[in-house]
Design a protein around this motif. Sequence first.
Motif, PDB file in Angstrom:
ATOM      1  N   ALA A  53     -68.474  40.942 -48.697  1.00 57.76           N
ATOM      2  CA  ALA A  53     -67.481  40.077 -49.345  1.00 57.76           C
ATOM      3  C   ALA A  53     -66.211  40.854 -49.678  1.00 57.76           C
ATOM      4  CB  ALA A  53     -68.083  39.466 -50.612  1.00 57.76           C
ATOM      5  N   GLN A  54     -66.348  42.105 -50.137  1.00 64.01           N
ATOM      6  CA  GLN A  54     -65.175  42.922 -50.413  1.00 64.01           C
ATOM      7  C   GLN A  54     -64.390  43.213 -49.137  1.00 64.01           C
ATOM      8  OE1 GLN A  54     -66.840  46.330 -52.435  1.00 64.01           O
ATOM      9  NE2 GLN A  54     -66.431  45.467 -54.453  1.00 64.01           N
ATOM     10  N   SER A  55     -65.100  43.496 -48.047  1.00 65.02           N
ATOM     11  CA  SER A  55     -64.412  43.757 -46.778  1.00 65.02           C
ATOM     12  C   SER A  55     -63.634  42.531 -46.317  1.00 65.02           C
ATOM     13  CB  SER A  55     -65.423  44.177 -45.711  1.00 65.02           C
ATOM     14  OG  SER A  55     -66.060  45.383 -46.062  1.00 65.02           O
ATOM     15  N   PHE A  56     -64.231  41.369 -46.460  1.00 68.73           N
ATOM     16  CA  PHE A  56     -63.523  40.150 -46.064  1.00 68.73           C
ATOM     17  C   PHE A  56     -62.294  39.927 -46.948  1.00 68.73           C
ATOM     18  CE2 PHE A  56     -62.883  35.515 -46.432  1.00 68.73           C
ATOM     19  CZ  PHE A  56     -62.568  35.244 -45.099  1.00 68.73           C
ATOM     20  N   TYR A  57     -62.418  40.222 -48.235  1.00 72.96           N
ATOM     21  CA  TYR A  57     -61.253  40.069 -49.130  1.00 72.96           C
ATOM     22  C   TYR A  57     -60.154  41.058 -48.763  1.00 72.96           C
ATOM     23  CZ  TYR A  57     -58.382  40.663 -53.282  1.00 72.96           C
ATOM     24  OH  TYR A  57     -57.312  40.788 -54.139  1.00 72.96           O
ATOM     25  N   TYR A  58     -60.528  42.332 -48.533  1.00 73.15           N
ATOM     26  CA  TYR A  58     -59.527  43.335 -48.172  1.00 73.15           C
ATOM     27  C   TYR A  58     -58.872  43.022 -46.828  1.00 73.15           C
ATOM     28  CZ  TYR A  58     -61.313  46.282 -51.952  1.00 73.15           C
ATOM     29  OH  TYR A  58     -61.672  46.774 -53.181  1.00 73.15           O
ATOM     30  N   SER A  59     -59.612  42.361 -45.920  1.00 73.34           N
ATOM     31  CA  SER A  59     -59.034  42.042 -44.623  1.00 73.34           C
ATOM     32  C   SER A  59     -57.908  41.031 -44.719  1.00 73.34           C
ATOM     33  CB  SER A  59     -60.124  41.498 -43.685  1.00 73.34           C
ATOM     34  OG  SER A  59     -60.571  40.218 -44.117  1.00 73.34           O
ATOM     35  N   LEU A  60     -57.814  40.337 -45.825  1.00 70.42           N
ATOM     36  CA  LEU A  60     -56.748  39.362 -46.039  1.00 70.42           C
ATOM     37  C   LEU A  60     -55.600  39.926 -46.863  1.00 70.42           C
ATOM     38  CD1 LEU A  60     -58.985  36.247 -46.865  1.00 70.42           C
ATOM     39  CD2 LEU A  60     -58.044  36.903 -44.643  1.00 70.42           C
ATOM     40  N   THR A  61     -55.639  41.225 -47.144  1.00 69.36           N
ATOM     41  CA  THR A  61     -54.617  41.875 -47.951  1.00 69.36           C
ATOM     42  C   THR A  61     -54.093  43.098 -47.217  1.00 69.36           C
ATOM     43  OG1 THR A  61     -56.183  43.325 -49.118  1.00 69.36           O
ATOM     44  CG2 THR A  61     -55.825  41.127 -50.035  1.00 69.36           C
ATOM     45  N   ALA A  76     -52.846  38.174 -40.993  1.00 68.44           N
ATOM     46  CA  ALA A  76     -51.955  39.125 -40.294  1.00 68.44           C
ATOM     47  C   ALA A  76     -52.733  40.323 -39.769  1.00 68.44           C
ATOM     48  CB  ALA A  76     -50.843  39.579 -41.237  1.00 68.44           C
ATOM     49  N   ASN A  77     -53.698  40.794 -40.530  1.00 69.10           N
ATOM     50  CA  ASN A  77     -54.487  41.946 -40.065  1.00 69.10           C
ATOM     51  C   ASN A  77     -55.306  41.607 -38.826  1.00 69.10           C
ATOM     52  OD1 ASN A  77     -53.669  43.772 -42.096  1.00 69.10           O
ATOM     53  ND2 ASN A  77     -55.116  42.864 -43.541  1.00 69.10           N
ATOM     54  N   TYR A  78     -55.820  40.397 -38.767  1.00 64.52           N
ATOM     55  CA  TYR A  78     -56.593  39.986 -37.593  1.00 64.52           C
ATOM     56  C   TYR A  78     -55.693  39.873 -36.365  1.00 64.52           C
ATOM     57  CZ  TYR A  78     -60.384  38.907 -40.845  1.00 64.52           C
ATOM     58  OH  TYR A  78     -61.367  39.006 -41.802  1.00 64.52           O
ATOM     59  N   GLU A 282     -55.122  52.380 -43.844  1.00 60.28           N
ATOM     60  CA  GLU A 282     -54.967  50.976 -43.489  1.00 60.28           C
ATOM     61  C   GLU A 282     -56.295  50.258 -43.693  1.00 60.28           C
ATOM     62  OE1 GLU A 282     -53.569  51.003 -39.505  1.00 60.28           O
ATOM     63  OE2 GLU A 282     -51.563  51.718 -40.032  1.00 60.28           O
ATOM     64  N   VAL A 283     -56.691  50.146 -44.953  1.00 58.74           N
ATOM     65  CA  VAL A 283     -57.992  49.555 -45.271  1.00 58.74           C
ATOM     66  C   VAL A 283     -58.025  48.083 -44.905  1.00 58.74           C
ATOM     67  CG1 VAL A 283     -59.637  49.100 -47.130  1.00 58.74           C
ATOM     68  CG2 VAL A 283     -58.372  51.251 -47.084  1.00 58.74           C
ATOM     69  N   GLY A 284     -56.911  47.401 -45.069  1.00 57.80           N
ATOM     70  CA  GLY A 284     -56.880  45.982 -44.733  1.00 57.80           C
ATOM     71  C   GLY A 284     -57.147  45.734 -43.269  1.00 57.80           C
ATOM     72  N   LYS A 285     -56.476  46.500 -42.401  1.00 59.39           N
ATOM     73  CA  LYS A 285     -56.691  46.321 -40.957  1.00 59.39           C
ATOM     74  C   LYS A 285     -58.083  46.782 -40.550  1.00 59.39           C
ATOM     75  CE  LYS A 285     -54.322  48.864 -38.031  1.00 59.39           C
ATOM     76  NZ  LYS A 285     -53.178  49.362 -37.224  1.00 59.39           N
ATOM     77  N   ALA A 286     -58.558  47.882 -41.139  1.00 62.72           N
ATOM     78  CA  ALA A 286     -59.903  48.349 -40.828  1.00 62.72           C
ATOM     79  C   ALA A 286     -60.953  47.352 -41.301  1.00 62.72           C
ATOM     80  CB  ALA A 286     -60.142  49.710 -41.469  1.00 62.72           C
TER      81      ALA A 286
END
Length: 316
Positions: A53-61, A76-78, A282-286
């Motif tokens: 859940a944290q990874s999914f949240y960070y992927s949107l930031t 945007a990261n996707y 780049e935690v969001g993109k990762a």
Amino acid sequence: MGTVLAPPRSKPPLQRAPRLTRLQRLRRRGIESYLFTLPVVIVFVVLFAIPLAQSFYYSLTDFNGYSTDADFVGLANYTTIWQDSSMLSALGFTLVFTVGTTAAITALAIPLALVLNRKFFGRNLVRSVFFFPSVVSVAILGLVWGFIFAPLGTGVINSIIGWFGAEPIAWLAEPTLAKLSVIIVAVWGGTGWHAVLYLAYLQAIPSEFYEAAGIDGATRWQQFRYLTLPLLIPAMTVSQLLLLTGGLKVYDLPYTLTGGGPGFATRTLTQSIIENGIAQGEVGKASALSVVFFVAVGLIIVAQLALARRLESRFS
């Protein structure tokens, strides 16, 4: 005068425990089942559900792993993932590595298990020799084979072919040869372990099946095609599931053997996630790449299990 015996006292009736109704028994069993599964659920939630859940949240930031403030960027990261050439290269090599090692190890492990299942002198020693490569750490195998595949003339293979007057081959410096070298090492290290897995299933097949097939006039190929192979389908399911999951998340072998090079030729998805998430901040993109990777692995595993069940129902 004789003594008068007192009449024996009657024992009080035993009180039976109240009889539980069927509903009460089911409720008690249900509570006991929940208590037994509670530790597993806690571990699953703490070590899997919450990080996912944290990874999914960070992927949107645009979280970089350091600052506490993270702006919402949506998908945007996707979008960036599919525009990054290094990540696309990592995705391509990961798929090639997974498919190549799964197919090669399966094609080699089954015949090897059939040979190791026969009786011959030194059979246990031969089994140990083939199983030994899987005991050593994969990272150590990568370092050792890095010396064997060294592109210079001092490499083991280049030294051998140099005796015949051949020029040194750039095993780890040319993209195609580097990919092939990583797959070869993975197949060399994993074939023995999976052969032992198939061997365990072969030894569970009753010998009476083969005796009956021999009496009916079945050849060795017919016994393998219509008897051994269908009974090995559960072993193939386990083996290929382990190979697929291990191949998709591989990191240590390509990293220690080639460092992900030359260029991004042998870079894996796991290496991209680690380097983009930690080294470049780049935690969001990762995290977006991790989510896509998780979904892809889940779909592949579901498809593989569905195919295995279909094969089991077909041959059963």
